[in-house]
Scaffold this motif. Structure first.
Motif, PDB file in Angstrom:
ATOM      1  N   GLU A 231       0.697  -1.221  -0.345  1.00 47.86           N
ATOM      2  CA  GLU A 231       0.193  -0.269  -0.113  1.00 47.86           C
ATOM      3  C   GLU A 231       0.709   1.118  -0.025  1.00 47.86           C
ATOM      4  N   TYR A 232       1.862   1.088   0.751  1.00 48.92           N
ATOM      5  CA  TYR A 232       2.589   2.745   0.304  1.00 48.92           C
ATOM      6  C   TYR A 232       3.885   2.766  -0.380  1.00 48.92           C
ATOM      7  N   LEU A 233       3.744   1.671  -0.818  1.00 52.39           N
ATOM      8  CA  LEU A 233       4.401   1.498  -2.432  1.00 52.39           C
ATOM      9  C   LEU A 233       3.819   2.261  -3.602  1.00 52.39           C
ATOM     10  N   LEU A 234       2.110   2.041  -3.575  1.00 53.11           N
ATOM     11  CA  LEU A 234       1.379   2.216  -4.215  1.00 53.11           C
ATOM     12  C   LEU A 234       1.051   3.614  -4.431  1.00 53.11           C
ATOM     13  N   MET A 275       4.356  -9.235 -11.416  1.00 54.07           N
ATOM     14  CA  MET A 275       4.770  -8.165 -11.801  1.00 54.07           C
ATOM     15  C   MET A 275       5.476  -6.977 -11.546  1.00 54.07           C
ATOM     16  N   LEU A 276       5.537  -6.843  -9.552  1.00 57.88           N
ATOM     17  CA  LEU A 276       6.558  -6.190  -9.118  1.00 57.88           C
ATOM     18  C   LEU A 276       7.941  -6.477  -9.359  1.00 57.88           C
ATOM     19  N   ASP A 277       8.192  -7.414 -10.064  1.00 58.44           N
ATOM     20  CA  ASP A 277       9.978  -8.036  -9.996  1.00 58.44           C
ATOM     21  C   ASP A 277      10.454  -7.155 -10.693  1.00 58.44           C
ATOM     22  N   GLN A 278       9.905  -6.391 -12.127  1.00 53.03           N
ATOM     23  CA  GLN A 278      10.295  -5.451 -12.566  1.00 53.03           C
ATOM     24  C   GLN A 278       9.822  -4.239 -12.239  1.00 53.03           C
ATOM     25  N   ALA A 279       9.140  -3.916 -10.952  1.00 48.59           N
ATOM     26  CA  ALA A 279       8.214  -2.397 -10.750  1.00 48.59           C
ATOM     27  C   ALA A 279       8.472  -1.700  -9.936  1.00 48.59           C
ATOM     28  N   GLY A 287      17.166   2.180  -0.781  1.00 43.94           N
ATOM     29  CA  GLY A 287      15.980   1.463  -1.053  1.00 43.94           C
ATOM     30  C   GLY A 287      15.310   1.021  -2.042  1.00 43.94           C
ATOM     31  N   TYR A 288      14.483   1.586  -1.989  1.00 45.72           N
ATOM     32  CA  TYR A 288      13.499   0.942  -3.408  1.00 45.72           C
ATOM     33  C   TYR A 288      12.353   2.116  -3.547  1.00 45.72           C
ATOM     34  N   LYS A 289      11.601   1.790  -5.108  1.00 44.39           N
ATOM     35  CA  LYS A 289      10.781   2.969  -6.004  1.00 44.39           C
ATOM     36  C   LYS A 289      10.645   1.970  -6.769  1.00 44.39           C
ATOM     37  N   LEU A 290       9.255   1.773  -6.334  1.00 41.37           N
ATOM     38  CA  LEU A 290       7.874   1.608  -7.709  1.00 41.37           C
ATOM     39  C   LEU A 290       7.647   2.181  -8.914  1.00 41.37           C
ATOM     40  N   SER A 291       8.122   1.552 -10.318  1.00 41.70           N
ATOM     41  CA  SER A 291       8.379   2.608 -10.796  1.00 41.70           C
ATOM     42  C   SER A 291       7.087   3.558 -11.797  1.00 41.70           C
ATOM     43  N   ASP A 292       6.984   4.639 -12.139  1.00 43.20           N
ATOM     44  CA  ASP A 292       6.298   4.963 -12.450  1.00 43.20           C
ATOM     45  C   ASP A 292       5.298   4.806 -13.602  1.00 43.20           C
ATOM     46  N   GLN A 293       5.670   3.557 -14.715  1.00 41.88           N
ATOM     47  CA  GLN A 293       5.058   2.879 -15.416  1.00 41.88           C
ATOM     48  C   GLN A 293       5.181   1.565 -15.326  1.00 41.88           C
ATOM     49  N   PRO A 294       4.198   1.130 -15.113  1.00 42.87           N
ATOM     50  CA  PRO A 294       3.863  -0.594 -14.914  1.00 42.87           C
ATOM     51  C   PRO A 294       4.655  -1.281 -15.318  1.00 42.87           C
ATOM     52  N   PRO A 295       4.973  -2.354 -15.637  1.00 36.44           N
ATOM     53  CA  PRO A 295       5.354  -2.658 -16.429  1.00 36.44           C
ATOM     54  C   PRO A 295       4.667  -3.220 -17.481  1.00 36.44           C
ATOM     55  N   ALA A 296       5.064  -3.409 -19.045  1.00 33.86           N
ATOM     56  CA  ALA A 296       3.799  -4.506 -20.315  1.00 33.86           C
ATOM     57  C   ALA A 296       3.272  -5.447 -19.549  1.00 33.86           C
ATOM     58  N   LYS A 297       1.887  -4.955 -19.818  1.00 32.30           N
ATOM     59  CA  LYS A 297       0.884  -6.022 -19.632  1.00 32.30           C
ATOM     60  C   LYS A 297       1.659  -7.745 -20.131  1.00 32.30           C
TER      61      LYS A 297
END
Length: 297
Positions: A231-234, A275-279, A287-297
């Motif tokens: 949730e915090y990452l999202l 999908m979070l492996d790339q995101a 630390g970590y960052k959740l990519s602005d752009q989700p990986p391709a579906k």
């Protein structure tokens, strides 16, 4: 500041708000012995007022609130004063640091709301300042806008990876910079007040109230801490979140475990939600960052 503008007009022989065509003609007559740094400073001084204004008003967005405190870290006095003038005109309080070392001291003592950070600084460069800010829990979420030259593109990429929120390339329009500052404050305000009960990220969906997560409409079972971490990452996509920030946000300030706990839970999230492996991007030493752009579906 008025004296600075008057001096600029006297040197260039034209008003500071001249048309762009007159500006171009005048630049050709500047003495060729002027150093490259001085040239860019003069170019910036008379060029910026000729740039387009992107949705700007005279401080309307900030005037109804308490002034934002902004630290400008820039070793070229003319540029620093010009940026300070436009930010103060828009309603902000502005301090100037002339070196990386001075900036770190002022960040600790003055607690600014935002930093405008030049990359090329004496003593400690902008990359190192950004890294130190992001690695300190009290300042880890402090917004940073970097000032860069086109030749520093690789450094810009490193800066963004370390957690700079935005960057502006020299020479730039101070009015456009102020617009970037205001846009960043608006984005951070949305993050602070983000109480959405339903979060989505590509095919990933989270219902905060029912404590449910689905991926492509299939339920994903998470522990309480895995859920809180996700949730915090999202709610903070695109931001570098240090392990200490995540630990305090999800586990609480009274948690006595190590930051390795965060790494373990990140690995578990990636296993349960491939999908979070790339995101989820690992930022070295931070630390970590959740990519602005989700990986391709």
């Amino acid at each position: 500041m008025r004296g600075f503008i008057d001096a600029a007009e006297a040197v260039l022989g034209l008003p500071i708000d001249c048309p762009l065509q007159t500006h171009d003609q005048t630049l050709h007559s500047v003495n060729k012995s002027v150093t490259q740094t001085e040239y860019h400073t003069k170019e910036l001084t008379d060029h910026v007022a000729c740039q387009p204004v992107y949705g700007m008003t005279n401080g309307a967005d900030m005037s109804s609130q308490s002034p934002k405190k902004i630290l400008v870290v820039e070793d070229e006095p003319e540029i620093a004063q010009l940026v300070k003038h436009y930010l103060e005109k828009d309603g902000s309080r502005v301090d100037i640091a002339k070196s990386g070392a001075e900036a770190l001291k002022m960040i600790k003592s003055e607690r600014p709301d935002l930093i405008i950070l030049d990359l090329m600084l004496p003593e400690i460069d902008g990359i190192e300042v950004c890294k130190k800010v992001r690695s300190t829990p009290d300042t880890a979420l402090l917004p940073i806008i970097m000032l860069t030259a086109k030749a520093e593109e690789s450094d810009t990429i490193v800066g963004l990876e370390l957690g700079a929120d935005d960057y502006v390339t020299k020479p730039f329009s101070p009015k456009a910079l102020v617009a970037r500052v205001k846009a960043l404050f608006r984005r951070l305000e949305r993050e602070t007040t983000d109480k959405r009960p339903h979060l989505t990220y590509s095919l990933l969906s989270m219902n905060v109230e029912s404590h449910e997560v689905t991926l492509n409409e299939k339920e994903v079972v998470l522990t309480a801490k895995e859920f809180g971490l996700l949730e915090y990452l999202l709610r903070h996509p695109g931001r570098v979140l240090t392990r200490d920030v995540l630990l305090n946000a999800v586990w609480g300030y009274d948690y006595f475990g190590t930051t390795r706990t965060v790494d373990v839970h990140i690995r578990r999230l990636k296993l349960k939600i491939p999908m979070l492996d790339q995101a989820i991007i690992s930022v070295k030493s931070l630390g970590y960052k959740l990519s602005d752009q989700p990986p391709a579906k």
